[in-house]
Structure formats: C-alpha cells, structure tokens
Design an enzyme around this catalytic site. Structure first.
Site, mmCIF file in Angstrom:
data_model
loop_
_atom_site.group_PDB
_atom_site.id
_atom_site.type_symbol
_atom_site.label_atom_id
_atom_site.label_comp_id
_atom_site.label_asym_id
_atom_site.label_seq_id
_atom_site.Cartn_x
_atom_site.Cartn_y
_atom_site.Cartn_z
ATOM 1 N N ASP A 238 0.822 -1.206 0.000
ATOM 2 C CA ASP A 238 0.000 0.000 0.000
ATOM 3 C C ASP A 238 0.861 1.264 0.000
ATOM 4 O O ASP A 238 0.595 2.209 -0.748
ATOM 5 C CB ASP A 238 -0.969 0.001 1.188
ATOM 6 C CG ASP A 238 -0.312 -0.446 2.492
ATOM 7 O OD1 ASP A 238 0.930 -0.570 2.533
ATOM 8 O OD2 ASP A 238 -1.054 -0.687 3.464
ATOM 9 N N PHE A 239 1.891 1.268 0.829
ATOM 10 C CA PHE A 239 2.795 2.422 0.888
ATOM 11 C C PHE A 239 3.456 2.666 -0.462
ATOM 12 O O PHE A 239 3.537 3.805 -0.942
ATOM 13 C CB PHE A 239 3.858 2.190 1.969
ATOM 14 C CG PHE A 239 4.917 3.257 2.032
ATOM 15 C CD1 PHE A 239 4.717 4.403 2.787
ATOM 16 C CD2 PHE A 239 6.116 3.123 1.332
ATOM 17 C CE1 PHE A 239 5.693 5.396 2.848
ATOM 18 C CE2 PHE A 239 7.095 4.103 1.396
ATOM 19 C CZ PHE A 239 6.879 5.249 2.152
#
Length: 399
Positions: A238-239
């Site tokens: 996600d990052f």
C-alpha cells in the site's frame, strides 16, 4: 569533560525537546481541527457534472470469520451506478468460496466474479492473491478492499467524489465498528486516537500515509509502474503503490468516511501482534521512525518534557508530567469523539482503562518490533530489508 560543556549540551537538548514537545501539541490541534472539517461529511447523491465512473473492486479472501458474510454483503448493497466485484480466493478449498457463491446467488443483478488460485508474482501473498482479478478488471478505477471492511451505502460515492482530476488515489482512514468486549474498546481507542492523530496530520501535510485495507486508485497509473506484480516484492504494498502515484505527480488523500473494520476475531494479543507488524514495516521503510516514533508517545514525551521544562524554567517536573498526561488524555477523548461521529459505545471508565493500557504498552510493543524484525504474516515468515523489500525466510511456518 568541562562543566560548561555539559551545561551547554543539556541546554541544547532541553531546547530541542521543548520545541519538539510544543510542535507535537500542534499536531494534536491540527488532527482535531482537520478531523472535524474532513470526516463524516454527507455525500451528495445528486449527479456529478459527468457520470460516475465505473469501478472494479478487488476483494482478497482467506478463511472465514463470523462477520465475513455480513461484511461482504455490504458490497452487494451499495448505491453506485456501475461497479464489479472481483473476489480473489487463494485456494479452492477455502471456506470463503461458499459464502461468496451464496451472495452471488442472492444478488444476481450485481456484477461479481470469482478468481481462485491467484498467481505467484512475488513474495507478497495479498498481491499474489489479487493478481488474476486485477488483470481481469474491466474498469479504469479499481479498489482494493480487505475482507474485514464494511461499506455504507454511499461509501463508494464518497470515495469517487474525492478522486479529483489531479488525485490518483483515495483511501479511507482505518477505524473500527462498534463491538462488545474490552479488546474492542482498546482497538477503537487506538485507531481513534494515536493512529488517527498521525493519519489526519499526515494527510493534511500531503505525506504518504495510505493503508491498503480500502483504497481507490487509477489503474493506468499502476500499469505505468509495472502493474500490481511490480509491488509483489514488498509486504507494505500500500505504501509503495501510493508512492508510485505520488512520484508521477499525482496527489493522494483520504475521503470523509473512515474504513469500518469489522473482523470476527477481536483479542488483545492479536491486536498487539498487528501493531508490532506495522511498526516493523515502518522501521524498514522509514528508518527515522526508530527515533521519532518512541518520542511521540505520551508517556515517553511527557518524561522528556518534564526534564526539559525543569532544566529551562525550574518548574516542578512531576506537575508538568501530570498536566502533560491530563491534557493529552482530554485531547484524545475529543479526537476519538470526532472520528466516532456519535456517542462512544463504552463508558468513560472503560476509556480510561483502555487509554492507559494503550499508552503504557506502546513503548514495549515498539521495542519488540525493533528487537525482533522478522515478520510472521499469513503462512510465512519474512525478513525486511531497508527500503521495504522483503525476503521469505520460512514459507511453512504458520501463524
């Protein structure tokens, strides 16, 4: 070492701590003000200037808990013109497959498909699971949504309305549904105070704080970065998805509705393992976390602030510390009430117990993450390298 040198060093340290302490009170105030302005705005259901774009929703599933059926059903009952549900199940024998088939039979008008088996494109089991669904997605906008997330009828509308022309990714700030028991109290306090404070401040400042439990993004941007498979070498995909979008000059942000997590399992040890795993990921991706995260916790910062103010102004350090804790406690109560957007589902006494447990345990959980960097997740054990790249140590070890 001369006495004057020691005094000068202590003076510099005291000033630095004092400035950091004052700055963190600004973070508290910013989170409260921004949360009050940003969260829980009613979505306008009138037509947009252009029709709502169609959305492909990827749902990675592994196993079943008591809330899974009702959680998944909320995706079949959303008020949104055109969307498809792509259920990604890693194994034919997974019991979630039966639940999904029942829901598809119950809501035949909803465009839903099932993908079983996934595709091995990297280390990350979530990416491997949803790769087939991603490759088959029909629409330009796609959403990744974890199994434990519930949707309100207008949540997708809210997310799409925040996806402006210059925005490449919209995510939901993690929060939790109302549930019974003290572990649920502890989870709600964490996500509505310590986590929400940093999340809201980071979003206001334009800092990458995206979590992948509920995120809507433009497929072309991810395809330009190599597709989902390019992120299979990370556990914190996600990052890096958000980073890839920001690196291409697009903005990211949160919508007004938090992500309502509603997993069936709610135990303090399970919750703490989750917090430790997230801390390990932050340490690997942003090494400055090693210094600044412990210093930003209430109890540790209070001790340092009491020493600093005593050194600079000769104030009673115990009084300073107690006032520090009291005001932190009150501001957390205000922030949690804003995120909850309604009466809290527990008593003030339970809040006091949960808040102190959260704050007192935080340094020890972080120390655990620092001293034991290996991550147990799903059916594997992983070692994180600096920068967030991961390697699998033992794929046969179970949780």
């Amino acid at each position: 070492m001369s006495h004057s040198y020691v005094d000068f060093t202590c003076l510099v340290a005291a000033v630095a701590v004092f400035v950091f302490w004052i700055g963190y009170w600004f973070v508290h105030a910013l989170a409260i003000a921004y949360g009050k302005w940003k969260l829980h705005h009613k979505s306008c259901k009138l037509p947009m200037e252009t029709p709502y774009p169609a959305v492909s929703i990827l749902k990675p599933l592994t196993g079943v808990d008591v809330n899974l059926f009702s959680n998944l059903e909320t995706f079949f009952t959303m008020e949104y013109p055109v969307y498809e549900l792509l259920f990604c199940i890693s194994d034919e024998s997974d019991p979630s497959l039966m639940l999904v088939k029942k829901l598809i039979e119950k809501y035949p008008k909803v465009d839903a498909r099932i993908f079983v088996g996934g595709e091995k494109v990297g280390i990350n089991p979530k990416i491997n699971n949803i790769q087939l669904g991603y490759a088959s997605a029909k629409y330009e906008l796609f959403m990744i949504s974890d199994a434990g997330v519930r949707m309100k009828e207008d949540t997708l509308i809210d997310m799409v309305q925040h996806l402006k022309e210059d925005v490449g990714l919209i995510h939901q700030m993690p929060f939790v549904c109302d549930r019974d028991g003290f572990p649920a109290v502890l989870e709600k306090i964490y996500f509505g105070t310590a986590h929400a404070r940093i999340y809201l401040a980071a979003d206001f400042a334009g800092v990458n704080c995206a979590t992948g439990m509920s995120a809507l993004m433009r497929k072309k941007l991810i395809d330009d970065a190599g597709g989902l498979k390019a992120f299979g070498c990370y556990l914190a995909e996600d990052f890096f998805l958000a980073k890839a979008i920001k690196d291409r000059g697009w903005k990211i942000g949160i919508c007004s509705q938090p992500a309502w997590q509603n997993p069936g399992v709610c135990h303090i040890p399970t919750f703490q393992k989750r917090i430790i795993r997230w801390a390990k990921l932050r340490i690997a991706m942003v090494p400055s976390t090693i210094v600044f995260e412990p210093l930003s916790e209430c109890m540790m910062l209070g001790i340092l602030a009491a020493w600093s103010i005593y050194w600079l102004f000769e104030c009673d350090p115990l009084a300073v510390y107690l006032l520090h804790v009291l005001f932190w406690f009150l501001l957390d109560w205000i922030l949690l009430s804003i995120v909850q957007n309604g009466p809290l589902p527990f008593s003030k006494f339970e809040f006091v117990l949960g808040w102190f447990l959260r704050e007192l345990s935080a340094p020890f959980l972080f120390l655990n993450a620092l001293l034991r960097p290996a991550i147990r997740w799903k059916a594997g054990v992983y070692r994180l390298k600096w920068g967030g790249v991961v390697e699998e140590i033992n794929p046969t070890v179970k949780q």
